[in-house]
Design an enzyme around this catalytic site. Sequence first.
Site, short mmCIF file in Angstrom:
data_model
loop_
_atom_site.label_atom_id
_atom_site.label_comp_id
_atom_site.label_asym_id
_atom_site.label_seq_id
_atom_site.Cartn_x
_atom_site.Cartn_y
_atom_site.Cartn_z
N ARG A 51 -43.88 -38.96 -0.25
CA ARG A 51 -44.91 -39.48 0.93
C ARG A 51 -45.50 -38.19 1.36
NH1 ARG A 51 -41.93 -43.18 4.87
NH2 ARG A 51 -40.68 -41.30 4.99
N LYS A 147 -26.14 -43.45 -3.61
CA LYS A 147 -25.61 -44.12 -2.69
C LYS A 147 -26.26 -44.18 -1.50
CE LYS A 147 -21.82 -42.72 -0.02
NZ LYS A 147 -22.13 -41.71 0.70
N HIS A 177 -21.20 -38.76 -6.17
CA HIS A 177 -21.26 -37.44 -6.61
C HIS A 177 -19.91 -36.86 -6.81
CE1 HIS A 177 -20.82 -36.38 -2.29
NE2 HIS A 177 -20.33 -35.32 -2.51
N LYS A 181 -17.53 -33.91 -9.49
CA LYS A 181 -16.83 -32.61 -9.17
C LYS A 181 -15.86 -32.46 -10.27
CE LYS A 181 -17.01 -33.74 -4.27
NZ LYS A 181 -17.31 -32.41 -3.40
N GLU A 215 -12.91 -34.06 6.44
CA GLU A 215 -14.02 -33.09 6.64
C GLU A 215 -14.01 -32.33 8.05
OE1 GLU A 215 -17.83 -34.43 4.99
OE2 GLU A 215 -16.98 -36.16 5.54
N ASP A 234 -19.05 -45.24 4.03
CA ASP A 234 -19.77 -43.86 3.82
C ASP A 234 -18.96 -43.20 2.73
OD1 ASP A 234 -21.98 -41.86 4.00
OD2 ASP A 234 -19.99 -40.79 4.98
N HIS A 239 -16.29 -42.96 -2.52
CA HIS A 239 -15.57 -41.63 -3.21
C HIS A 239 -14.16 -41.77 -2.98
CE1 HIS A 239 -19.58 -40.07 -2.58
NE2 HIS A 239 -19.38 -39.64 -1.26
N LYS A 330 -14.18 -37.50 9.71
CA LYS A 330 -15.10 -36.25 9.98
C LYS A 330 -14.16 -35.76 11.33
CE LYS A 330 -19.06 -37.74 8.03
NZ LYS A 330 -19.14 -36.97 6.77
C1 BG6 Z 1 -21.25 -38.21 1.30
C2 BG6 Z 1 -21.40 -38.71 2.67
O1 BG6 Z 1 -21.60 -38.96 0.23
O2 BG6 Z 1 -20.38 -37.22 1.08
C3 BG6 Z 1 -21.00 -37.67 3.66
O3 BG6 Z 1 -22.51 -39.29 2.97
C4 BG6 Z 1 -20.09 -36.85 3.41
O4 BG6 Z 1 -21.03 -38.24 5.07
C5 BG6 Z 1 -20.22 -36.16 2.08
O5 BG6 Z 1 -19.91 -35.37 4.38
C6 BG6 Z 1 -18.89 -35.40 1.42
O6 BG6 Z 1 -19.11 -34.52 0.26
P1 BG6 Z 1 -18.37 -33.41 -0.18
O7 BG6 Z 1 -18.94 -33.08 -1.58
O8 BG6 Z 1 -18.77 -32.38 1.04
O9 BG6 Z 1 -17.01 -33.63 0.01
#
Ligand code: BG6
Length: 482
Positions: A51, A147, A177, A181, A215, A234, A239, A330
Amino acid sequence: MVSRIIPVEEFDLIIFGGTGDLARRKILPGLFKRFADGQMPQGSRIIAAARSEMNRAEFQAFTKEAVLAATDESETSDLLAGFIDALDYVMVDALGVEGWEELAGKMRGGCIRAFYFSVSPSLFDDLAKRLHDHNMVDPDTRIVVEKPFGRDLETARALNQQLAARFDETQIYRIDHYLGKETVQNLMAVRFGNMLFEPLWNSQYIDHIQITVAEEVGVEGRGSYYDHSGAMRDMLQNHLMQLLCLTAMEAPAKFEPDTVRDEKLKVIRALGPVEPHHMVRGQYAETEDEKGFREDAENPQSRTESYIALKCEVQNWRWAGTPFYLRTGKRLAARSSEIIVVFKSTPHSIFGPDAGEHHNELRIQLQPNEGITLKVTIKEPGPGGMRLLDVPLDMSFAEALGEDADAPDAYERLIMDVMRGNQTLFMRDDEVEAAWAWTDPIIQGWEARHDVPKPYDSYSQGPTDAKLLIQRDGREWRDIKV
Ligand code: BG6
């Protein structure tokens, strides 16, 4: 060592949301690295469609900055100049008519074409429709979606139906993702490439499994998105669920998309419901100089969890009686993702009660320091009888593999898999729906109970109740530390 660059064919990658945060932090620097390694063939193009009022030169400058911020490349490098040359930009209105003719005019035959939807899922349907209306899709065209894939079963189903109306499932690449990894893929290598573990990989020998994705960062900057999502949606639904699947699944007959995904799906479908007293939700509290979750979310009443821990069961023959403890959050003590397989003690100790309780543990460290540690029991050295001691057999991939341990980032790997047409590391429609089908009642349960997350200290191990969750079963979490 044999070259690890598997060539891909010339491609056009069109990124909707190409000036967004994900494009800046991950997609564009990742593509540059593939270009620098010679994997992005000459003639390939990256076209951002967004955009923002930008022209090609401005998008090139934007990308240059993104690459310089994410890599060690120098501003004047020829490689960077070559990459920048492959970029183009079209201003497109996802909900209107502007830009579509121009974008369609840039399409060409004779190469792979992929559209990356790095935008809100609410736009997927509009984008898909316009791509079709402008004849930009053929049976070999791929689309990549990010996602969050829905926020519950109903919305995920609706998204799947919208995409299925215009694309075949074999054209749809749903990114998680974590699957890109290197160490997550290593989980499959460790399990299915060694004879050593598989015979013991069941409830007869394994006491329990812990999966942790901790995290250190808070939700700063993403507070309002996160307040509508929370750790369950999330992180855990996707994950951690993928890590659980790879840990618990049966050996697929081949390392191929549908054989792997069929086995993962069986695990998700075998997950039992989670009792309310088998889960703990938490919110990080403020520190002297940092905001707490509610302030970060700008919602003083927020009941969204920045932490979740739960105990679940994979109800099948292999796993009956072996609990899986999952936790993610987190602002915890460290950034650390790992899977710990805790084996049972030997059935009988020949060394008598003084030798104490001992058991083996396999720890698969996913990040930040990838490696594998096997805790084994040995004799304590020296005189004094048969005293036992647990010591780690430690393998850091960085030490063992040296430079070869430097793996591409998850996004680099996954985008190249899209170009290769390999869906193994992408989620299938039924897998995503099954994950939501398990998650929904858990979320509905705490909403009906008006559950308020427990506060926990920032940079700690999480809420005290999470400690009790596992201690009640006579077990302990491994400390969150690097
Ligand atoms: C994302 C989440 O999918 O993955 C985030 O939305 C999170 O909240 C992140 O911080 C963590 O990814 P990684 O690769 O840093 O472990």
